[in-house]
Scaffold this motif. Structure first.
Motif, PDB file in Angstrom:
ATOM      1  N   LEU A 150      26.619  59.681  -4.309  1.00 14.75           N
ATOM      2  CA  LEU A 150      25.688  59.442  -3.115  1.00 14.75           C
ATOM      3  C   LEU A 150      24.215  59.302  -3.474  1.00 14.75           C
ATOM      4  O   LEU A 150      23.631  60.124  -3.359  1.00 14.75           O
ATOM      5  CB  LEU A 150      26.139  60.331  -2.011  1.00 14.75           C
ATOM      6  CG  LEU A 150      27.423  60.480  -1.600  1.00 14.75           C
ATOM      7  CD1 LEU A 150      27.447  61.522  -0.517  1.00 14.75           C
ATOM      8  CD2 LEU A 150      27.903  59.152  -0.755  1.00 14.75           C
ATOM      9  N   PRO A 151      23.838  58.237  -4.034  1.00 12.11           N
ATOM     10  CA  PRO A 151      22.283  58.035  -4.133  1.00 12.11           C
ATOM     11  C   PRO A 151      21.697  58.265  -2.865  1.00 12.11           C
ATOM     12  O   PRO A 151      22.176  58.121  -1.877  1.00 12.11           O
ATOM     13  CB  PRO A 151      22.200  56.637  -4.875  1.00 12.11           C
ATOM     14  CG  PRO A 151      23.682  56.101  -5.226  1.00 12.11           C
ATOM     15  CD  PRO A 151      24.497  56.904  -4.185  1.00 12.11           C
ATOM     16  N   PRO A 152      20.468  58.905  -3.243  1.00 10.20           N
ATOM     17  CA  PRO A 152      19.528  59.310  -2.031  1.00 10.20           C
ATOM     18  C   PRO A 152      19.424  58.006  -1.056  1.00 10.20           C
ATOM     19  O   PRO A 152      19.487  58.287   0.096  1.00 10.20           O
ATOM     20  CB  PRO A 152      18.199  59.439  -2.683  1.00 10.20           C
ATOM     21  CG  PRO A 152      18.615  59.844  -4.152  1.00 10.20           C
ATOM     22  CD  PRO A 152      19.635  58.952  -4.436  1.00 10.20           C
ATOM     23  N   ALA A 153      19.241  56.727  -1.361  1.00 12.03           N
ATOM     24  CA  ALA A 153      19.021  55.495  -0.477  1.00 12.03           C
ATOM     25  C   ALA A 153      20.536  55.667   0.388  1.00 12.03           C
ATOM     26  O   ALA A 153      20.230  55.385   1.480  1.00 12.03           O
ATOM     27  CB  ALA A 153      19.049  54.252  -1.150  1.00 12.03           C
ATOM     28  N   ARG A 154      21.534  55.842   0.012  1.00 13.47           N
ATOM     29  CA  ARG A 154      22.955  55.833   0.547  1.00 13.47           C
ATOM     30  C   ARG A 154      22.994  56.943   1.481  1.00 13.47           C
ATOM     31  O   ARG A 154      23.387  56.673   2.558  1.00 13.47           O
ATOM     32  CB  ARG A 154      23.960  55.608  -0.230  1.00 13.47           C
ATOM     33  CG  ARG A 154      25.317  55.681   0.081  1.00 13.47           C
ATOM     34  CD  ARG A 154      26.534  55.576  -0.898  1.00 13.47           C
ATOM     35  NE  ARG A 154      27.578  55.784  -0.150  1.00 13.47           N
ATOM     36  CZ  ARG A 154      28.885  55.785  -0.738  1.00 13.47           C
ATOM     37  NH1 ARG A 154      28.842  55.972  -2.129  1.00 13.47           N
ATOM     38  NH2 ARG A 154      30.079  56.062  -0.138  1.00 13.47           N
ATOM     39  N   ASN A 155      22.669  57.976   1.024  1.00 10.16           N
ATOM     40  CA  ASN A 155      22.540  59.232   1.950  1.00 10.16           C
ATOM     41  C   ASN A 155      21.660  59.067   3.215  1.00 10.16           C
ATOM     42  O   ASN A 155      22.008  59.249   4.449  1.00 10.16           O
ATOM     43  CB  ASN A 155      22.100  60.506   1.156  1.00 10.16           C
ATOM     44  CG  ASN A 155      22.383  61.749   1.870  1.00 10.16           C
ATOM     45  OD1 ASN A 155      22.057  62.042   2.882  1.00 10.16           O
ATOM     46  ND2 ASN A 155      23.048  62.554   1.076  1.00 10.16           N
ATOM     47  N   THR A 156      20.505  58.704   2.729  1.00  8.89           N
ATOM     48  CA  THR A 156      19.536  58.494   3.853  1.00  8.89           C
ATOM     49  C   THR A 156      20.037  57.573   4.965  1.00  8.89           C
ATOM     50  O   THR A 156      20.006  57.784   6.179  1.00  8.89           O
ATOM     51  CB  THR A 156      18.128  58.126   3.401  1.00  8.89           C
ATOM     52  OG1 THR A 156      17.574  59.143   2.425  1.00  8.89           O
ATOM     53  CG2 THR A 156      17.152  57.856   4.670  1.00  8.89           C
ATOM     54  N   ALA A 157      20.476  56.332   4.398  1.00 10.87           N
ATOM     55  CA  ALA A 157      21.192  55.389   5.230  1.00 10.87           C
ATOM     56  C   ALA A 157      22.324  55.864   6.177  1.00 10.87           C
ATOM     57  O   ALA A 157      22.342  55.366   7.305  1.00 10.87           O
ATOM     58  CB  ALA A 157      21.586  54.212   4.754  1.00 10.87           C
ATOM     59  N   ALA A 158      22.962  56.610   5.748  1.00 11.66           N
ATOM     60  CA  ALA A 158      24.140  57.407   6.523  1.00 11.66           C
ATOM     61  C   ALA A 158      23.582  58.212   7.624  1.00 11.66           C
ATOM     62  O   ALA A 158      24.020  58.155   8.717  1.00 11.66           O
ATOM     63  CB  ALA A 158      25.132  58.082   5.670  1.00 11.66           C
ATOM     64  N   ILE A 159      22.633  59.032   7.218  1.00  9.50           N
ATOM     65  CA  ILE A 159      22.163  59.954   8.284  1.00  9.50           C
ATOM     66  C   ILE A 159      21.172  59.268   9.521  1.00  9.50           C
ATOM     67  O   ILE A 159      21.545  59.412  10.655  1.00  9.50           O
ATOM     68  CB  ILE A 159      20.791  60.818   7.597  1.00  9.50           C
ATOM     69  CG1 ILE A 159      21.706  61.650   6.678  1.00  9.50           C
ATOM     70  CG2 ILE A 159      20.149  61.545   8.604  1.00  9.50           C
ATOM     71  CD1 ILE A 159      20.870  62.360   5.730  1.00  9.50           C
ATOM     72  N   LEU A 160      20.823  58.015   8.989  1.00 12.57           N
ATOM     73  CA  LEU A 160      20.020  57.141  10.103  1.00 12.57           C
ATOM     74  C   LEU A 160      21.061  56.291  10.945  1.00 12.57           C
ATOM     75  O   LEU A 160      20.970  56.416  12.253  1.00 12.57           O
ATOM     76  CB  LEU A 160      19.123  56.107   9.412  1.00 12.57           C
ATOM     77  CG  LEU A 160      17.793  56.744   8.707  1.00 12.57           C
ATOM     78  CD1 LEU A 160      17.055  55.554   8.029  1.00 12.57           C
ATOM     79  CD2 LEU A 160      16.978  57.535   9.618  1.00 12.57           C
ATOM     80  N   ALA A 161      22.139  56.162  10.232  1.00 12.04           N
ATOM     81  CA  ALA A 161      23.169  55.465  11.086  1.00 12.04           C
ATOM     82  C   ALA A 161      23.869  56.506  12.105  1.00 12.04           C
ATOM     83  O   ALA A 161      24.349  56.113  13.248  1.00 12.04           O
ATOM     84  CB  ALA A 161      24.539  54.921   9.920  1.00 12.04           C
ATOM     85  N   MET A 162      23.953  57.573  11.700  1.00 14.97           N
ATOM     86  CA  MET A 162      24.589  58.782  12.579  1.00 14.97           C
ATOM     87  C   MET A 162      23.539  59.042  13.486  1.00 14.97           C
ATOM     88  O   MET A 162      23.998  59.038  14.835  1.00 14.97           O
ATOM     89  CB  MET A 162      24.818  60.136  11.789  1.00 14.97           C
ATOM     90  CG  MET A 162      25.244  61.243  12.637  1.00 14.97           C
ATOM     91  SD  MET A 162      25.668  62.762  11.676  1.00 14.97           S
ATOM     92  CE  MET A 162      23.741  63.016  11.240  1.00 14.97           C
ATOM     93  N   ALA A 163      22.249  58.990  13.182  1.00 14.45           N
ATOM     94  CA  ALA A 163      21.407  59.234  14.378  1.00 14.45           C
ATOM     95  C   ALA A 163      21.345  58.142  15.483  1.00 14.45           C
ATOM     96  O   ALA A 163      21.186  58.475  16.563  1.00 14.45           O
ATOM     97  CB  ALA A 163      19.900  59.302  13.802  1.00 14.45           C
TER      98      ALA A 163
END
Length: 205
Positions: free
Chosen positions: A176-189
């Motif tokens: 899970l590259p950082p960009a993908r991880n961050t995108a998922a967190i923002l989607a959850m938010a």
């Protein structure tokens, strides 16, 4: 005589400040050059020109040094939250500020991953006792409360920050590259901000 006695503590405090700054400067350089895991307290003491006992008395251990280094960097992020331009700083809607903070903290985490990981895993529960976690939790909780007061903002703030734990980030970075991880967190938010997910309890339920 009394003036000499009064002046001595001030000089010691000034020396302590200079020594601390030198130790942290050396530590930051060695960590950057060799990697956090490859640097020992002996090496830091030698490079800084102080005894190893001095390091342990002032910082406890290498994790304590990491926390001290992170403190000044976290203060920069905290200052941006308090008085920086929107949407990270005041002036934007709560939901936009929340997304901006999560993205900014993810960037901070990735830039300091080894240090944050060391400080958060130094002992069981260290993440919640040291560093800025309590400040970040309060900030997320406050913004959630402004945007979605109908939800359990205390619990949700912890869950959102759980996705930004250094241990998780480091353990999954290959898949899970950082960009993908961050995108998922923002989607959850965004999901939380735009509508109450099915089955998620409101505050007091």
């Amino acid at each position: 005589m009394s003036e000499e006695v009064a002046a001595k503590p001030r000089k010691e405090r000034s020396d302590a400040v200079r020594n601390r700054a030198k130790i942290l400067e050396v530590t930051a350089r060695l960590f950057a050059e060799r990697g956090v895991d490859q640097v020992s307290m002996d090496q830091i003491a030698t490079e800084a020109g102080v005894g190893k006992g001095t390091l342990f008395r002032r910082f406890g251990d290498k994790a304590g040094l990491g926390v001290a280094l992170l403190d000044s960097r976290e203060q920069e992020l905290q200052q941006a939250l308090v008085s920086g331009p929107p949407p990270l700083g005041p002036g934007a809607p709560a939901g936009e500020r929340l997304l901006a903070f999560l993205a900014a903290y993810a960037e901070f985490l990735d830039a300091n991953l080894a240090l944050v990981h060391m400080s958060e895993t130094a002992s069981p529960g260290a993440r919640y006792r040291v560093g800025g976690y309590s400040r970040w939790h309060q900030h997320v909780r406050t913004l959630l409360g402004q945007a979605r007061a109908d939800l359990d903002t205390d619990c949700l703030a912890h869950l959102m920050l759980a996705g930004l734990a250094a241990d998780l980030r480091r353990a999954t970075q290959a898949d899970l590259p950082p960009a993908r991880n961050t995108a998922a967190i923002l989607a959850m938010a965004r999901l939380v901000l735009t509508g109450r997910p099915h089955g998620l309890p409101a505050s007091g339920d």
